[in-house]
Design a protein around this motif. Sequence first.
Motif, mmCIF file in Angstrom:
data_model
loop_
_atom_site.group_PDB
_atom_site.id
_atom_site.type_symbol
_atom_site.label_atom_id
_atom_site.label_comp_id
_atom_site.label_asym_id
_atom_site.label_seq_id
_atom_site.Cartn_x
_atom_site.Cartn_y
_atom_site.Cartn_z
ATOM 1 N N THR A 1 9.568 29.418 20.177
ATOM 2 C CA THR A 1 8.822 30.665 19.988
ATOM 3 C C THR A 1 9.230 31.709 21.014
ATOM 4 O O THR A 1 8.953 32.883 20.841
ATOM 5 N N THR A 2 9.893 31.288 22.081
ATOM 6 C CA THR A 2 10.394 32.243 23.065
ATOM 7 C C THR A 2 11.747 32.777 22.587
ATOM 8 O O THR A 2 12.344 32.235 21.662
ATOM 9 N N GLU A 3 12.213 33.819 23.241
ATOM 10 C CA GLU A 3 13.505 34.388 22.858
ATOM 11 C C GLU A 3 14.621 33.369 23.069
ATOM 12 O O GLU A 3 14.551 32.528 23.957
#
Length: 112
Positions: free
Chosen positions: A10-12
């Motif tokens: 879900t993070t970059e």
Amino acid sequence: MTHLPAPLPTTEIPLGRLARVVRSKNAGPTCLTIDLFFPDAQAYARAAASDALQPQAVAPLYGVPASQVRRFELPDIFALKLSLPRRRCAGDPGDGDCYGAQQHVPLLEVML
């Protein structure tokens, strides 16, 4: 047994880790094309929705106006294609990449 793809973080994540293939090549002596292939619909959708792969974000990486960056979405094959002018005509003096094969590198670390 059905093999489901692992969920994306879900993070970059850098484009170079999200995409299965990132490649560039000449599309004539004055144009470059960059192909981005993704492993599945989820990865493709993330990349296609990212502002980081829009013409206005890609253009500064290549020193061209955003109006000269063309983007093609190919959802059936989980791919994006970018076309833009080369800074130098292929084969001109000072052209360090006659085939345009290394021009994808500025995109590898773009965060999506």
